[in-house]
Design a protein around this motif. Sequence first.
Motif, mmCIF file in Angstrom:
data_model
loop_
_atom_site.group_PDB
_atom_site.id
_atom_site.type_symbol
_atom_site.label_atom_id
_atom_site.label_comp_id
_atom_site.label_asym_id
_atom_site.label_seq_id
_atom_site.Cartn_x
_atom_site.Cartn_y
_atom_site.Cartn_z
ATOM 1 N N THR A 94 26.647 42.377 33.656
ATOM 2 C CA THR A 94 27.109 42.991 32.812
ATOM 3 C C THR A 94 27.532 42.153 31.915
ATOM 4 O O THR A 94 28.193 41.104 32.122
ATOM 5 N N LYS A 131 28.491 41.143 27.678
ATOM 6 C CA LYS A 131 29.340 42.408 26.388
ATOM 7 C C LYS A 131 30.234 40.574 25.614
ATOM 8 O O LYS A 131 29.939 39.861 26.286
ATOM 9 N N ARG A 148 30.672 43.099 40.842
ATOM 10 C CA ARG A 148 31.172 42.572 39.229
ATOM 11 C C ARG A 148 31.870 43.387 38.252
ATOM 12 O O ARG A 148 33.162 43.036 37.599
ATOM 13 N N GLN A 149 32.534 44.482 39.249
ATOM 14 C CA GLN A 149 33.191 45.215 38.908
ATOM 15 C C GLN A 149 34.965 44.949 39.023
ATOM 16 O O GLN A 149 35.774 45.244 38.172
ATOM 17 N N TRP A 193 35.732 42.446 37.613
ATOM 18 C CA TRP A 193 36.674 42.051 36.170
ATOM 19 C C TRP A 193 36.458 43.029 35.262
ATOM 20 O O TRP A 193 36.869 42.680 34.478
ATOM 21 N N ASP A 194 36.510 44.381 35.469
ATOM 22 C CA ASP A 194 36.823 45.103 34.057
ATOM 23 C C ASP A 194 38.221 44.781 34.050
ATOM 24 O O ASP A 194 37.477 45.416 32.682
ATOM 25 N N LEU A 252 37.668 42.148 31.414
ATOM 26 C CA LEU A 252 36.036 42.281 30.789
ATOM 27 C C LEU A 252 36.218 41.957 28.662
ATOM 28 O O LEU A 252 35.732 41.374 27.924
ATOM 29 N N GLU A 253 37.061 43.350 28.569
ATOM 30 C CA GLU A 253 36.778 43.535 27.242
ATOM 31 C C GLU A 253 37.755 42.475 26.419
ATOM 32 O O GLU A 253 37.629 42.258 25.403
ATOM 33 N N GLU A 256 37.103 54.125 42.103
ATOM 34 C CA GLU A 256 36.828 52.579 41.846
ATOM 35 C C GLU A 256 37.310 51.921 43.442
ATOM 36 O O GLU A 256 36.194 51.580 43.561
#
Length: 267
Positions: free
Chosen positions: A8, A10, A26-27, A29-30, A33-34, A170
């Motif tokens: 992903t 961004k 990888r999720q 790090w959600d 991430l933003e 999740e």
Amino acid sequence: MLSELVHTRKGSGEPLVLIHGIGHRRQAWDPVLETLAESYDVIAVDLAGFGESPAYPLSASYDMDSACDNLTDNFALWGIERPHVVGNSLGGAIALELGARGLARSVTALSPAGFFGTLNRLQTFALLIALRLSSQLPEGALRALSRRAWGRRLAGASLYTHPERFTADEVFGDALALKRCAGFERTIVKGVNYAFRGRVDVPTTIAWGTRDVILPYSSSAIAQERLPDAHHVALPRCGHVPMIDDPALIARVIENTIARTEETAAA
């Protein structure tokens, strides 16, 4: 050997690669991430044989050389070179190995593998194998457990101090990632005797959750002994996957490491 890695991506700015731990995806790090994407070109990657990335061929080894070679091949595919790297657990060890090979501009390692005491090593691998075995329940049972608050707490108790923050989807997604990952056993075999003993000459932070159960906080003393020039940080009230427990703190730790790179370049 090139195994194209699902990722992903961004944001914009200097490249920043996020590397998860064994059995994860990888999720993980959600939560950060933003925030990081506001300042950097952030790439959260699924390692080969984990998440949605294909496994290595049977002839390939799940050792650190393979991981570093495959990641740098993917860096070239993504159009980046010597990114800042951040890793958790297995990903933390890979991040340090990339730094030691001169393939990263800075390194932030969160509870990295490779700094085991004898008893800690036994504890770590016993817990990891127990987690892997528990994920082999039928998918219907995993779904049912993820829908119950006590099931979500049970699933995340060894990884986070705040498993209650996860939704049922999740938790179920993480359970499936652990159940289906093709690289788990081959990574465990290579990791049993692994120890990080390299030298990292770029700005490096090693941050450790004080409530880490998988890789206990006491392991941070070994990391300080082997890497005395790194910046060592305690993460209060955080477990093994600290970006879940305190995403704001982890974002600051990463940003502070990168800022030291900029200060070094200016000097």
